[in-house]
Design an enzyme around this catalytic site. Structure first.
Site, PDB file in Angstrom:
ATOM      1  N   PHE A 137      66.876 -32.545  82.997  1.00  0.00           N
ATOM      2  CA  PHE A 137      66.710 -32.654  81.541  1.00  0.00           C
ATOM      3  C   PHE A 137      65.872 -31.475  81.076  1.00  0.00           C
ATOM      4  O   PHE A 137      64.713 -31.328  81.480  1.00  0.00           O
ATOM      5  CB  PHE A 137      66.044 -33.965  81.099  1.00  0.00           C
ATOM      6  CG  PHE A 137      65.994 -34.055  79.598  1.00  0.00           C
ATOM      7  CD1 PHE A 137      67.085 -34.504  78.864  1.00  0.00           C
ATOM      8  CD2 PHE A 137      64.867 -33.611  78.894  1.00  0.00           C
ATOM      9  CE1 PHE A 137      67.066 -34.520  77.479  1.00  0.00           C
ATOM     10  CE2 PHE A 137      64.843 -33.633  77.502  1.00  0.00           C
ATOM     11  CZ  PHE A 137      65.944 -34.096  76.799  1.00  0.00           C
ATOM     12  N   ASP A 222      60.468 -25.801  85.011  1.00  0.00           N
ATOM     13  CA  ASP A 222      60.316 -26.479  83.727  1.00  0.00           C
ATOM     14  C   ASP A 222      59.266 -27.574  83.920  1.00  0.00           C
ATOM     15  O   ASP A 222      59.542 -28.624  84.489  1.00  0.00           O
ATOM     16  CB  ASP A 222      61.648 -27.068  83.266  1.00  0.00           C
ATOM     17  CG  ASP A 222      61.533 -27.776  81.906  1.00  0.00           C
ATOM     18  OD1 ASP A 222      60.390 -28.036  81.467  1.00  0.00           O
ATOM     19  OD2 ASP A 222      62.574 -28.078  81.298  1.00  0.00           O
ATOM     20  N   LYS A 251      55.174 -30.205  75.306  1.00  0.00           N
ATOM     21  CA  LYS A 251      54.628 -31.563  75.196  1.00  0.00           C
ATOM     22  C   LYS A 251      53.083 -31.606  75.125  1.00  0.00           C
ATOM     23  O   LYS A 251      52.547 -31.330  74.064  1.00  0.00           O
ATOM     24  CB  LYS A 251      55.199 -32.435  76.303  1.00  0.00           C
ATOM     25  CG  LYS A 251      56.711 -32.619  76.100  1.00  0.00           C
ATOM     26  CD  LYS A 251      57.338 -33.777  76.841  1.00  0.00           C
ATOM     27  CE  LYS A 251      58.742 -34.026  76.320  1.00  0.00           C
ATOM     28  NZ  LYS A 251      59.794 -33.871  77.299  1.00  0.00           N
TER      29      LYS A 251
END
Ligand code: PLP
Length: 397
Positions: A137, A222, A251
């Site tokens: 993702f 990532d 985030k």
């Protein structure tokens, strides 16, 4: 119309939220519109690692908001450099390119890898390949969903972007077999978050790093979700002693206040960007930079990384001690924990709805996994409460 009806009426139906309306947050707690308090085990997919409305971050944000917020990078500001200096020193990456959302930083990494392949590695025009993993993702843009292995993420969103090769996650041999002279980069999550907190075999990332180095392929991690203390180390790749060639953060970087993301990289990789090649109106803005700088200081001052390691191990042990036929596996690193349920015996959505009634908010991932990823400021007592609620819910089904 009440709030739920109004949202259902006006908002696009691209999410399926739990039926709760949140109006306030503080630390690991949030409150609904009836004044009921919940422990937040989602922390906005790790964006709220610092806890809700951290006083130092609220203050930094308010102060900067009264001084200077957005000017675009057509001009210099006094907040961007101090923020980038701190995060570059923390991560050992020499340079950073500021964006806003995680997906934008991933797109930045893809552009950097492709241009590096042509300009530095000598790959023929438009032939660059980027290797990615099944179950990945990395966000929701058209290029990113083009290499998702989740059918729904790309169904009827074509034509899709070419130039990506999918391999099995956790399989070093598959990486070796996939590398060609046109391979620019291997883009990987050190722990797959959205796939259900999937932890690869020990040493996987270190072996991948070695392979990438041998074949002059960039290793890009990532760490939008796994980074900044979530797994009990500042970066999840540090569990394998790996320093990636490119690193993506987002985030928690924004302290739970604003979207702030970065692509960080080696000098020769970042050097491919010349003025005008790439940009973002909001990327690196003074408000975001001031908040993110303070967020990184809070991470250090409150030793949130160590806290995640210690309390994560404690929570994992408590959850693993639960006796229930419905649990297949409890896995995790730091405060990044997934509970895999037997779909014959329990649905993750049903468990989450029952947990909500007991004052614990979580969200299912892929129908079978319940995630426990609270703000890193959570206490042992609050973990005990969560585990007790989970145990009660399991025994009630
Ligand atoms: C959430 C996430 C992204 C995308 O971030 P957005 O801010 O939602 O665009 C990218 N990579 C990983 C690993 C993520 O968990």
């Amino acid at each position: 119309m009440d709030t739920l009806e109004q949202e259902a009426h006006y908002c696009a139906h691209n999410y399926h939220p739990l039926p709760v309306v949140l109006v306030k947050g503080e630390g690991p707690y949030v409150w609904d519109d009836n004044g009921k308090r919940y422990l937040d085990m989602m922390s906005a997919y790790s964006a709220v690692s610092h806890g809700h409305c951290h006083p130092r971050l609220v203050k930094a944000m308010a102060q900067q908001a009264q001084r200077l917020t957005i000017v675009s990078r057509a001009f210099h500001t006094d907040t961007l450099a101090p923020f980038l200096k701190m995060i570059c020193e923390m991560t050992g990456q020499p340079r950073a390119l500021p964006m806003n959302t995680g997906a934008e930083a991933v797109e930045t990494a893809l552009k950097a890898a492709r241009k590096w392949a042509y300009a530095e590695k000598g790959v023929a025009a438009d032939k660059a390949e980027i290797i990615v993993c099944d179950g990945n993702f990395h966000g929701r843009t058209i290029s990113i969903v083009s290499f998702s292995s989740e059918a729904q993420y790309k169904y009827q969103f074509g034509p899709l972007t070419p130039g990506f090769k999918n391999i099995a996650y956790g399989d070093v041999d598959a990486l070796e077999a996939a590398i060609t002279e046109n391979t620019a980069a291997f883009l990987v999550e050190p722990i797959q978050g959205e796939a259900g907190i999937v932890i690869p075999p020990t040493g996987y990332l270190a072996q991948c790093a070695e392979l990438c180095k041998r074949h002059n392929v960039l290793l890009i991690c990532d760490e939008v979700q796994s980074g900044l203390g979530r797994t009990g180390k500042l970066l999840a790749c540090q569990h394998d002693g790996v320093q990636p060639d490119g690193l993506i953060l987002g985030k928690a970087l924004g302290g739970g206040m604003l979207p702030v993301s970065l692509f960080l990289a080696r000098e020769d990789v970042m050097a491919v960007f010349d003025p005008g090649d790439h940009g973002s109106t909001f990327g690196g803005n003074p408000l975001a930079s001031a908040v993110a700088l303070e967020a990184m200081k809070v991470l250090q001052d409150e030793k949130l990384v160590e806290r995640s390691e210690r309390l994560g191990a404690y929570m994992l042990q408590c959850l693993q001690a639960i006796q229930s036929d419905a649990i297949i596996e409890v896995r995790g690193r730091g405060l990044f924990i997934g509970i895999e349920l037997d779909p014959q015996r329990a649905s993750a959505r049903d468990i989450c709805e029952r947990l909500m009634l007991k004052g614990v908010l979580s969200k299912e991932t892929h129908e079978t996994v319940v995630r426990m990823a609270p703000p890193l400021v959570i206490t042992e007592e609050q973990i005990d409460e969560t585990v007790a609620a989970f145990e009660q819910v399991l025994s009630a089904i």
